[in-house]
Enzyme design. Structure first.
Site, mmCIF file in Angstrom:
data_model
loop_
_atom_site.group_PDB
_atom_site.id
_atom_site.type_symbol
_atom_site.label_atom_id
_atom_site.label_comp_id
_atom_site.label_asym_id
_atom_site.label_seq_id
_atom_site.Cartn_x
_atom_site.Cartn_y
_atom_site.Cartn_z
ATOM 1 N N LYS A 67 -13.690 28.850 -20.210
ATOM 2 C CA LYS A 67 -12.877 29.183 -19.029
ATOM 3 C C LYS A 67 -13.592 28.935 -17.699
ATOM 4 O O LYS A 67 -13.446 29.686 -16.746
ATOM 5 C CB LYS A 67 -12.346 30.637 -19.086
ATOM 6 C CG LYS A 67 -11.655 31.010 -20.364
ATOM 7 C CD LYS A 67 -10.736 29.969 -20.926
ATOM 8 C CE LYS A 67 -9.493 29.722 -20.113
ATOM 9 N NZ LYS A 67 -8.730 28.546 -20.676
ATOM 10 N N SER A 68 -14.389 27.878 -17.681
ATOM 11 C CA SER A 68 -15.149 27.555 -16.464
ATOM 12 C C SER A 68 -14.711 26.250 -15.815
ATOM 13 O O SER A 68 -15.387 25.768 -14.908
ATOM 14 C CB SER A 68 -16.637 27.425 -16.805
ATOM 15 O OG SER A 68 -17.120 28.600 -17.358
ATOM 16 N N THR A 70 -13.502 23.493 -17.973
ATOM 17 C CA THR A 70 -13.728 22.458 -18.987
ATOM 18 C C THR A 70 -12.605 21.416 -18.996
ATOM 19 O O THR A 70 -12.867 20.210 -19.058
ATOM 20 C CB THR A 70 -13.767 23.106 -20.393
ATOM 21 O OG1 THR A 70 -14.313 24.415 -20.290
ATOM 22 C CG2 THR A 70 -14.537 22.268 -21.373
ATOM 23 N N THR A 71 -11.375 21.891 -18.934
ATOM 24 C CA THR A 71 -10.214 20.989 -19.033
ATOM 25 C C THR A 71 -10.247 19.990 -17.874
ATOM 26 O O THR A 71 -10.017 18.789 -18.057
ATOM 27 C CB THR A 71 -8.905 21.812 -18.951
ATOM 28 O OG1 THR A 71 -9.040 22.973 -19.773
ATOM 29 C CG2 THR A 71 -7.705 21.001 -19.380
ATOM 30 N N TRP A 72 -10.541 20.489 -16.699
ATOM 31 C CA TRP A 72 -10.590 19.645 -15.513
ATOM 32 C C TRP A 72 -11.711 18.613 -15.628
ATOM 33 O O TRP A 72 -11.517 17.421 -15.380
ATOM 34 C CB TRP A 72 -10.797 20.539 -14.276
ATOM 35 C CG TRP A 72 -10.635 19.865 -12.959
ATOM 36 C CD1 TRP A 72 -10.035 18.659 -12.705
ATOM 37 C CD2 TRP A 72 -11.071 20.378 -11.694
ATOM 38 N NE1 TRP A 72 -10.073 18.404 -11.348
ATOM 39 C CE2 TRP A 72 -10.690 19.425 -10.713
ATOM 40 C CE3 TRP A 72 -11.737 21.543 -11.296
ATOM 41 C CZ2 TRP A 72 -10.970 19.620 -9.361
ATOM 42 C CZ3 TRP A 72 -12.002 21.729 -9.948
ATOM 43 C CH2 TRP A 72 -11.621 20.769 -8.991
ATOM 44 N N HIS A 133 -19.255 24.281 -26.226
ATOM 45 C CA HIS A 133 -19.555 25.522 -25.500
ATOM 46 C C HIS A 133 -20.928 26.061 -25.915
ATOM 47 O O HIS A 133 -21.312 27.152 -25.522
ATOM 48 C CB HIS A 133 -18.506 26.599 -25.809
ATOM 49 C CG HIS A 133 -17.154 26.365 -25.181
ATOM 50 N ND1 HIS A 133 -16.993 25.922 -23.894
ATOM 51 C CD2 HIS A 133 -15.903 26.560 -25.670
ATOM 52 C CE1 HIS A 133 -15.691 25.843 -23.628
ATOM 53 N NE2 HIS A 133 -15.018 26.215 -24.683
ATOM 54 N N SER A 163 -9.981 34.656 -16.035
ATOM 55 C CA SER A 163 -9.370 33.521 -16.729
ATOM 56 C C SER A 163 -9.408 33.738 -18.247
ATOM 57 O O SER A 163 -8.431 33.467 -18.953
ATOM 58 C CB SER A 163 -10.113 32.241 -16.334
ATOM 59 O OG SER A 163 -9.431 31.110 -16.780
ATOM 60 N N GLY A 288 -6.043 28.094 -11.188
ATOM 61 C CA GLY A 288 -7.140 27.239 -10.749
ATOM 62 C C GLY A 288 -7.619 27.555 -9.348
ATOM 63 O O GLY A 288 -7.950 26.656 -8.581
HETATM 64 P P1 A3P Z 1 -7.615 30.119 -13.981
HETATM 65 O O1 A3P Z 1 -7.321 30.897 -15.217
HETATM 66 O O2 A3P Z 1 -8.476 30.854 -13.021
HETATM 67 O O3 A3P Z 1 -6.394 29.574 -13.335
HETATM 68 P P2 A3P Z 1 -11.198 25.893 -19.041
HETATM 69 O O4 A3P Z 1 -10.626 24.550 -18.769
HETATM 70 O O5 A3P Z 1 -12.684 25.896 -19.181
HETATM 71 O O6 A3P Z 1 -10.496 26.573 -20.166
HETATM 72 O O7 A3P Z 1 -10.953 26.747 -17.711
HETATM 73 C C1 A3P Z 1 -9.642 27.163 -17.398
HETATM 74 C C2 A3P Z 1 -9.519 27.345 -15.903
HETATM 75 O O8 A3P Z 1 -9.500 26.067 -15.259
HETATM 76 C C3 A3P Z 1 -8.195 28.029 -15.550
HETATM 77 O O9 A3P Z 1 -8.472 28.834 -14.389
HETATM 78 C C4 A3P Z 1 -7.306 26.840 -15.229
HETATM 79 O O10 A3P Z 1 -6.192 27.155 -14.420
HETATM 80 C C5 A3P Z 1 -8.294 25.915 -14.519
HETATM 81 N N1 A3P Z 1 -7.877 24.516 -14.560
HETATM 82 C C6 A3P Z 1 -7.294 23.832 -15.576
HETATM 83 N N2 A3P Z 1 -7.057 22.573 -15.221
HETATM 84 C C7 A3P Z 1 -7.493 22.421 -13.946
HETATM 85 C C8 A3P Z 1 -7.499 21.330 -13.029
HETATM 86 N N3 A3P Z 1 -7.001 20.161 -13.360
HETATM 87 N N4 A3P Z 1 -8.040 21.552 -11.807
HETATM 88 C C9 A3P Z 1 -8.547 22.756 -11.463
HETATM 89 N N5 A3P Z 1 -8.562 23.828 -12.287
HETATM 90 C C10 A3P Z 1 -8.042 23.666 -13.528
#
Ligand code: A3P
Length: 320
Positions: A67-68, A70-72, A133, A163, A288
């Site tokens: 939840k830091s 990663t997806t982005w 992770h 998150s 985000g």
């Molecule tokens: P929030 O729950 O604060 O909105 P991970 O990808 O490591 O699981 O982290 C998830 C966090 O990244 C979530 O934060 C999510 O909304 C945010 N996130 C996902 N896609 C993103 C993107 N394209 N740009 C910025 N933040 C993103």
């Protein structure tokens, strides 16, 4: 997360019986191996990875504490690497057809969860992109002979906690109550949490990025939000494919940032409907925002986290 407990070998069960263990508030069992807390099935994946992964020099590993961001980061790296491929149509882009987690699997959770010799044929293209992770020290032995690149993203602990809480409740389809938040907060603070302690995780990559800056890049979610152009260029430089002047002039940086924005990714059909590892793609996208935790944490919780960060992370003066 323990649905795959049947994949735990007798040898691993024996190992677990010699390790510190803990049952979390959701009844999930964790054990501490090489300084990091794993669910039992994840430990099996880590061991499979450690004994079976054969790195290639061109591999890229995207690392994070859950939840830091990663997806982005996965989306950005996929998009950066796609620049060198000539698509016959703009519709060919992989991010339009799959979630970033479908494109870049987790080593210990997806690739090595069942076996130490998985079939890696589908990763034939170079560079191969993986994610993890695990803390850096868990990969040290396995990667020590290779110049592969590791990119770590870190995020402020308060937002990471919120998150995690909202994500966990969303995927379990339960109401995100204060009592669940409080128990996660406690586990986070005492370190007894999946992939924790957080500070050891972060420090492993922080130190790695100083000791070996060509191979370990340390990024921060907050900087990616506040200065996206600089950060994506830094990332491209590190990966050995800097933006050319021509690319910059033609708006390639903005194009990638737009493509990978939360707004754009979450509006794609594949991310509105698909699933990976039984998690709906849409759950990976929430707000985000930086500082959203302010809306949920009490001043006491914030103070406690500030104190922990100060105490544990004084050395690198990093992460707030
Ligand atoms: P929030 O729950 O604060 O909105 P991970 O990808 O490591 O699981 O982290 C998830 C966090 O990244 C979530 O934060 C999510 O909304 C945010 N996130 C996902 N896609 C993103 C993107 N394209 N740009 C910025 N933040 C993103």
């Amino acid at each position: 997360p323990n649905v795959r407990d049947d994949k735990i070998s007798e040898e691993t069960k024996k190992l677990i019986s010699s390790l510190p263990t803990h049952t979390d508030s959701q009844g999930q069992k964790l054990c501490k191996y090489q300084g990091c807390w794993y669910y039992y099935n994840t430990l099996q994946g880590v061991l499979n990875f450690q004994s079976g992964f054969q790195p290639q020099d061109t591999d890229i590993i995207i690392a994070s504490y859950p939840k830091s961001g990663t997806t982005w980061l996965k989306a950005l790296i996929v998009a950066l690497l796609e620049r060198s491929k000539n698509h016959s149509s703009s519709n060919d882009h992989p991010l339009l057809h799959d979630n970033p987690h479908g494109i870049v699997p987790f080593l210990e959770i997806d690739v090595f969860h069942e076996s130490s010799s998985p079939n890696l044929d589908k990763f034939s293209a170079t560079p191969r992109l993986f994610s993890t992770h695990m803390p850096l020290h868990a990969m040290h032995e396995t990667l020590k002979q290779t110049p592969c690149k590791i990119v770590y993203v870190c995020r402020n602990l308060k937002d990471t906690l919120i998150s995690t809480w909202l994500f966990a409740c969303a995927i379990l389809k339960i109401e995100p109550t204060r009592s669940i938040l409080e128990s996660m907060f406690k586990s986070l603070c005492n370190g007894t949490i999946f992939y924790g302690p957080f500070w050891d995780h972060l420090l492993s990559y922080w130190r790695g990025s100083f000791e070996d800056p060509k191979h370990v890049l340390f990024m921060r979610y907050e900087e990616m939000k506040s200065e996206p152009h600089e950060q994506i260029k830094r990332l491209a430089d590190f990966l050995g494919s800097p933006f050319t002047k021509q690319e910059e002039e033609s708006g390639s940086v903005e194009e990638i940032l737009d493509l990978c924005s939360l707004r754009n990714l979450s509006s794609l059909e594949v991310n509105k409907t698909g699933k990976v590892n039984n998690v709906d793609h849409k759950n990976f996208f929430r707000k985000g925002e930086v500082g959203d935790s302010k809306n949920y944490l009490t001043p006491e919780m914030e103070n406690k986290i500030d104190m922990i960060i100060q105490e544990k992370l004084q050395e690198p003066e990093t992460a707030t």
